[in-house]
Design a protein around this motif. Structure first.
Motif, PDB file in Angstrom:
ATOM      1  N   ILE A 144      16.165 -10.590 -16.030  1.00  0.00           N
ATOM      2  CA  ILE A 144      16.893  -9.933 -16.774  1.00  0.00           C
ATOM      3  C   ILE A 144      17.240  -8.747 -15.534  1.00  0.00           C
ATOM      4  CG2 ILE A 144      16.341  -9.639 -19.250  1.00  0.00           C
ATOM      5  CD1 ILE A 144      14.635  -6.529 -18.258  1.00  0.00           C
ATOM      6  N   ASP A 145      17.728  -7.749 -15.098  1.00  0.00           N
ATOM      7  CA  ASP A 145      18.609  -7.735 -13.534  1.00  0.00           C
ATOM      8  C   ASP A 145      17.916  -6.246 -13.033  1.00  0.00           C
ATOM      9  OD1 ASP A 145      20.021  -9.712 -13.296  1.00  0.00           O
ATOM     10  OD2 ASP A 145      21.589  -8.422 -14.498  1.00  0.00           O
ATOM     11  N   LYS A 146      17.346  -5.703 -15.049  1.00  0.00           N
ATOM     12  CA  LYS A 146      16.898  -3.994 -13.898  1.00  0.00           C
ATOM     13  C   LYS A 146      15.241  -3.831 -14.820  1.00  0.00           C
ATOM     14  CE  LYS A 146      19.921  -1.474 -16.613  1.00  0.00           C
ATOM     15  NZ  LYS A 146      20.552  -0.369 -16.599  1.00  0.00           N
ATOM     16  N   PRO A 147      14.793  -3.354 -14.789  1.00  0.00           N
ATOM     17  CA  PRO A 147      13.184  -3.232 -15.907  1.00  0.00           C
ATOM     18  C   PRO A 147      13.248  -2.051 -16.570  1.00  0.00           C
ATOM     19  CG  PRO A 147      13.340  -1.484 -14.099  1.00  0.00           C
ATOM     20  CD  PRO A 147      14.280  -2.035 -13.688  1.00  0.00           C
ATOM     21  N   MET A 148      12.775  -2.196 -17.934  1.00  0.00           N
ATOM     22  CA  MET A 148      12.708  -1.261 -19.067  1.00  0.00           C
ATOM     23  C   MET A 148      11.829  -0.843 -18.777  1.00  0.00           C
ATOM     24  SD  MET A 148      13.863  -4.600 -21.976  1.00  0.00           S
ATOM     25  CE  MET A 148      13.761  -3.448 -23.350  1.00  0.00           C
ATOM     26  N   GLY A 149      12.015   0.621 -19.753  1.00  0.00           N
ATOM     27  CA  GLY A 149      10.625   1.230 -20.084  1.00  0.00           C
ATOM     28  C   GLY A 149      10.116   2.072 -19.042  1.00  0.00           C
ATOM     29  N   ASP A 150       9.067   2.963 -18.649  1.00  0.00           N
ATOM     30  CA  ASP A 150       8.969   3.227 -17.992  1.00  0.00           C
ATOM     31  C   ASP A 150       7.230   2.799 -17.695  1.00  0.00           C
ATOM     32  OD1 ASP A 150       8.430   5.478 -15.679  1.00  0.00           O
ATOM     33  OD2 ASP A 150       7.371   6.520 -17.371  1.00  0.00           O
ATOM     34  N   THR A 151       7.029   1.924 -17.439  1.00  0.00           N
ATOM     35  CA  THR A 151       5.388   1.335 -17.189  1.00  0.00           C
ATOM     36  C   THR A 151       4.511   2.122 -15.856  1.00  0.00           C
ATOM     37  OG1 THR A 151       6.823  -0.307 -15.724  1.00  0.00           O
ATOM     38  CG2 THR A 151       6.529  -1.101 -17.470  1.00  0.00           C
ATOM     39  N   GLY A 152       5.714   2.411 -14.899  1.00  0.00           N
ATOM     40  CA  GLY A 152       4.608   3.041 -13.892  1.00  0.00           C
ATOM     41  C   GLY A 152       4.332   1.945 -12.379  1.00  0.00           C
ATOM     42  N   HIS A 153       5.554   0.687 -12.807  1.00  0.00           N
ATOM     43  CA  HIS A 153       4.909  -0.493 -11.898  1.00  0.00           C
ATOM     44  C   HIS A 153       6.232  -0.471 -10.689  1.00  0.00           C
ATOM     45  CE1 HIS A 153       1.718  -1.526 -15.192  1.00  0.00           C
ATOM     46  NE2 HIS A 153       1.081  -0.664 -14.791  1.00  0.00           N
ATOM     47  N   GLY A 154       5.974   0.225 -10.332  1.00  0.00           N
ATOM     48  CA  GLY A 154       7.026   0.273  -9.735  1.00  0.00           C
ATOM     49  C   GLY A 154       7.363  -0.529  -8.565  1.00  0.00           C
ATOM     50  N   GLY A 155       6.455  -1.408  -7.940  1.00  0.00           N
ATOM     51  CA  GLY A 155       5.953  -2.687  -7.530  1.00  0.00           C
ATOM     52  C   GLY A 155       6.643  -3.539  -7.923  1.00  0.00           C
ATOM     53  N   CYS A 156       6.731  -4.095  -8.403  1.00  0.00           N
ATOM     54  CA  CYS A 156       7.365  -4.757 -10.055  1.00  0.00           C
ATOM     55  C   CYS A 156       8.719  -5.200  -9.083  1.00  0.00           C
ATOM     56  CB  CYS A 156       7.085  -5.195 -11.076  1.00  0.00           C
ATOM     57  SG  CYS A 156       4.702  -5.613 -11.474  1.00  0.00           S
ATOM     58  N   ASP A 157       9.468  -6.768  -9.275  1.00  0.00           N
ATOM     59  CA  ASP A 157      10.610  -6.788  -8.714  1.00  0.00           C
ATOM     60  C   ASP A 157      11.539  -7.961  -9.670  1.00  0.00           C
ATOM     61  OD1 ASP A 157       9.688  -8.973  -6.967  1.00  0.00           O
ATOM     62  OD2 ASP A 157      10.402  -8.386  -5.674  1.00  0.00           O
ATOM     63  N   ARG A 158      10.634  -8.691 -10.667  1.00  0.00           N
ATOM     64  CA  ARG A 158      11.022  -9.580 -11.547  1.00  0.00           C
ATOM     65  C   ARG A 158      10.673  -8.962 -12.553  1.00  0.00           C
ATOM     66  NH1 ARG A 158      11.817 -14.887  -9.020  1.00  0.00           N
ATOM     67  NH2 ARG A 158      12.793 -14.782 -10.839  1.00  0.00           N
ATOM     68  N   TYR A 159      11.852  -9.029 -14.233  1.00  0.00           N
ATOM     69  CA  TYR A 159      11.530  -9.022 -15.295  1.00  0.00           C
ATOM     70  C   TYR A 159      12.326  -9.708 -16.199  1.00  0.00           C
ATOM     71  CZ  TYR A 159      12.309  -4.804 -12.136  1.00  0.00           C
ATOM     72  OH  TYR A 159      11.563  -3.955 -10.402  1.00  0.00           O
ATOM     73  N   PHE A 160      11.259  -9.757 -17.354  1.00  0.00           N
ATOM     74  CA  PHE A 160      11.590 -10.692 -18.311  1.00  0.00           C
ATOM     75  C   PHE A 160      11.435 -10.095 -19.964  1.00  0.00           C
ATOM     76  CE2 PHE A 160      10.313 -13.327 -14.950  1.00  0.00           C
ATOM     77  CZ  PHE A 160      11.249 -13.958 -14.547  1.00  0.00           C
ATOM     78  N   VAL A 161      12.069 -10.712 -20.625  1.00  0.00           N
ATOM     79  CA  VAL A 161      12.536 -10.591 -22.189  1.00  0.00           C
ATOM     80  C   VAL A 161      12.574 -11.953 -23.008  1.00  0.00           C
ATOM     81  CG1 VAL A 161      13.113  -8.372 -21.331  1.00  0.00           C
ATOM     82  CG2 VAL A 161      15.237 -10.204 -22.169  1.00  0.00           C
ATOM     83  N   LYS A 162      11.663 -11.467 -24.367  1.00  0.00           N
ATOM     84  CA  LYS A 162      12.109 -12.551 -25.191  1.00  0.00           C
ATOM     85  C   LYS A 162      12.393 -12.106 -26.465  1.00  0.00           C
ATOM     86  CE  LYS A 162       8.532 -16.475 -26.904  1.00  0.00           C
ATOM     87  NZ  LYS A 162       9.988 -17.359 -27.221  1.00  0.00           N
ATOM     88  N   SER A 163      12.491 -12.924 -26.842  1.00  0.00           N
ATOM     89  CA  SER A 163      13.278 -11.920 -28.680  1.00  0.00           C
ATOM     90  C   SER A 163      12.002 -12.673 -29.310  1.00  0.00           C
ATOM     91  CB  SER A 163      14.307 -12.553 -29.039  1.00  0.00           C
ATOM     92  OG  SER A 163      15.705 -12.055 -28.431  1.00  0.00           O
ATOM     93  N   LEU A 164      11.518 -12.182 -30.208  1.00  0.00           N
ATOM     94  CA  LEU A 164      10.502 -12.620 -31.230  1.00  0.00           C
ATOM     95  C   LEU A 164      10.773 -12.885 -32.933  1.00  0.00           C
ATOM     96  CD1 LEU A 164       7.568 -10.018 -30.278  1.00  0.00           C
ATOM     97  CD2 LEU A 164       8.179 -12.037 -29.527  1.00  0.00           C
TER      98      LEU A 164
END
Length: 164
Positions: A144-164
Motif C-alpha cells: 500500500i502507498d502510505k502507513p496506517m495507524g500510529d506505530t511511531g516507526h517513522g523510519g519505515c517506508d514500505r507498507y503492506f496489508v493482508k486480509s485475514l
C-alpha cells in the motif's frame, strides 16, 4: 531448503534478553538504527510482558535449542478499526534465514490474529529488506502507498496489508 529442525513457541520471560539482542543486532544490519525504528521501542527489553496484553501474541523460533528469531501480532496502534492488527518485530539472525521458518512464523502469527478476531493485518518495513519483503509478498501481503495507524516507526517506508 534445509530439513526443519527449528520450532516455534510462545515467548517466555526467559527469552526477553535474547530477543532484545536479536532485534538490536538485526536492525542495524539493514540501516535501521536511531529514531523512528523499533530498535528504540521500550518493549524490546521486555517482549514477553508487552505481548502478554489482550489481543497480543509473540512467538520465538528456536534452532537446536537456541532462540534465533521471533515475531508477533498486536492491535494496530491508532487504527480506525479495532479489527486491524500489526505483524510486529519479526527478526531472524542469519543462521535461521532461508530455512522456511519465516513463512511458518507468519502463518503462526496470522492464525493467532484470526483467533483473536482480527480481519486485516498490517506491517511496515523498509527498503533494503528485500528478502523480508519477498517473504511478505509470498505470504499474500500486498503493498500500500502510505502507513496506517500510529506505530511511531517513522523510519519505515514500505507498507503492506493482508486480509485475514
Amino acid at each position: 531448503m534445509k530439513e526443519q529442525n527449528w520450532k516455534i513457541r510462545p515467548i517466555t520471560p526467559h527469552d526477553d534478553m535474547r530477543m532484545a539482542y536479536i532485534i538490536r543486532t538485526v536492525m542495524p544490519e539493514f540501516g535501521a538504527g536511531g529514531d523512528g525504528f523499533a530498535i528504540n521501542d521500550p518493549e524490546v527489553d521486555w517482549m514477553s510482558r508487552a505481548y502478554n496484553a489482550p489481543r497480543c501474541a509473540y512467538f520465538v523460533v528456536e534452532l537446536e535449542g537456541q532462540v534465533l528469531g521471533g515475531g508477533g501480532v498486536a492491535p494496530l496502534e491508532g487504527a480506525s478499526n479495532p479489527r486491524i492488527c500489526e505483524l510486529r518485530k519479526m527478526y531472524f539472525l542469519p543462521a535461521l534465514r532461508g530455512q522456511g521458518a519465516g513463512m511458518a512464523l507468519i502463518e503462526t502469527c496470522l492464525a493467532k490474529a484470526r483467533e483473536l478476531g482480527f480481519e486485516l493485518c498490517y506491517l511496515e518495513t523498509l527498503t533494503g529488506m528485500d528478502s523480508a519483503i519477498a517473504l511478505y509478498q509470498k505470504a499474500g501481503f500486498r503493498s500500500i502507498d502510505k502507513p496506517m495507524g500510529d506505530t511511531g516507526h517513522g523510519g519505515c517506508d514500505r507498507y503492506f496489508v493482508k486480509s485475514l
